[in-house]
Design a protein around this motif. Structure first.
Motif, PDB file in Angstrom:
ATOM      1  N   ARG A  85       0.633  -1.276  -0.054  1.00  0.00           N
ATOM      2  CA  ARG A  85       0.028   0.031  -0.009  1.00  0.00           C
ATOM      3  C   ARG A  85       0.772   1.372  -0.017  1.00  0.00           C
ATOM      4  N   ARG A  86       1.813   1.288  -0.721  1.00  0.00           N
ATOM      5  CA  ARG A  86       2.672   2.630  -0.864  1.00  0.00           C
ATOM      6  C   ARG A  86       3.200   2.510  -2.573  1.00  0.00           C
ATOM      7  N   LYS A  87       3.429   3.572  -3.176  1.00  0.00           N
ATOM      8  CA  LYS A  87       3.831   3.998  -4.394  1.00  0.00           C
ATOM      9  C   LYS A  87       5.306   3.651  -4.336  1.00  0.00           C
ATOM     10  N   ILE A  88       5.840   2.948  -5.559  1.00  0.00           N
ATOM     11  CA  ILE A  88       7.371   2.516  -5.727  1.00  0.00           C
ATOM     12  C   ILE A  88       7.650   3.410  -6.980  1.00  0.00           C
ATOM     13  N   ARG A  89       8.759   4.224  -6.800  1.00  0.00           N
ATOM     14  CA  ARG A  89       9.275   4.724  -8.143  1.00  0.00           C
ATOM     15  C   ARG A  89      10.642   4.055  -8.214  1.00  0.00           C
ATOM     16  N   ILE A  90      10.962   3.488  -9.370  1.00  0.00           N
ATOM     17  CA  ILE A  90      12.093   2.767  -9.755  1.00  0.00           C
ATOM     18  C   ILE A  90      13.036   3.785 -10.545  1.00  0.00           C
ATOM     19  N   LEU A  91      14.464   3.463 -10.369  1.00  0.00           N
ATOM     20  CA  LEU A  91      15.216   3.947 -11.198  1.00  0.00           C
ATOM     21  C   LEU A  91      16.470   2.934 -11.557  1.00  0.00           C
ATOM     22  N   ILE A  92      16.308   2.424 -12.789  1.00  0.00           N
ATOM     23  CA  ILE A  92      17.146   1.381 -13.188  1.00  0.00           C
ATOM     24  C   ILE A  92      18.826   1.791 -13.948  1.00  0.00           C
ATOM     25  N   LEU A  93      19.710   1.300 -13.119  1.00  0.00           N
ATOM     26  CA  LEU A  93      21.046   1.971 -13.684  1.00  0.00           C
ATOM     27  C   LEU A  93      21.975   0.543 -14.102  1.00  0.00           C
TER      28      LEU A  93
END
Length: 188
Positions: free
Chosen positions: A155-163
């Motif tokens: 129940r949380r938003k997940i922001r992803i950065l792929i490197l």
């Protein structure tokens, strides 16, 4: 085992009736590098300095927090030497759902070399948005499906950065500066 993070959240809400105490535990036990002083904590939590002071004193008297003076300011941090430190750290991760995030997303992606939590959660602030940095080669379509499932679970938003590793090396200093929280490390 508890039924997901909502079970842990409900349990903690029953066990710890002070919302300010829960915020302090999240702040200091999610990332043991977190530090804070009375006024900054009161401002961050949107609470009165009195409410925060009472809880800081209780947690310090219990030995869960350490306080040291820096000039005229008393700075608090988690007491890593306390017998319950690891247990509280694990409970806080369950409360936020990071344990399920790791299980649902990272283990199933394949070639994840490193994963870091950055932003508010790395600072111990439960803002509702988890910033996750993933280093490695992943299937972005599959990742999106897993993230959506994990978001429902925790129940949380997940922001992803792929490197890739080179991109990570360029930003490594920034992550260290921000005290990013390492949640997965397979770097060789």
């Amino acid at each position: 085992m508890f039924a997901g993070c909502s079970g842990v959240k409900k349990l903690l809400d029953y066990l710890i009736t002070s919302k300010t105490r829960i915020k302090l535990l999240l702040k200091f036990f999610l990332n043991a590098e977190a530090r804070g002083y009375l006024r900054s904590l009161a401002e961050e939590f949107g609470e009165s300095t009195n409410a925060v002071r009472v809880e800081l004193n209780r947690l310090t008297e219990a030995g869960l927090l350490e306080a040291e003076s820096e000039g005229r300011t008393k700075v608090y941090r988690a007491n890593r030497g306390h017998a319950l430190f690891e247990d509280l750290h694990n409970i806080v991760k369950k409360y936020i759902g990071i344990d399920q995030l790791i299980e649902e997303v990272l283990r199933k992606l394949g070639n994840v070399e490193l994963a870091l939590i950055t932003g508010d959660y790395a600072k111990g602030i439960d803002s509702g948005i988890i910033d996750l940095v993933i280093v490695g080669g992943v299937d972005k379509g599959y990742l999106q499906v897993l993230v959506e499932k994990a978001e429902e679970l925790i129940r949380r938003k997940i922001r992803i950065l792929i490197l890739n590793r080179q991109g990570f090396e360029k930003l490594k200093g920034k992550f260290e500066e921000e005290n990013a929280l390492v949640v997965w490390n397979q770097l060789k």
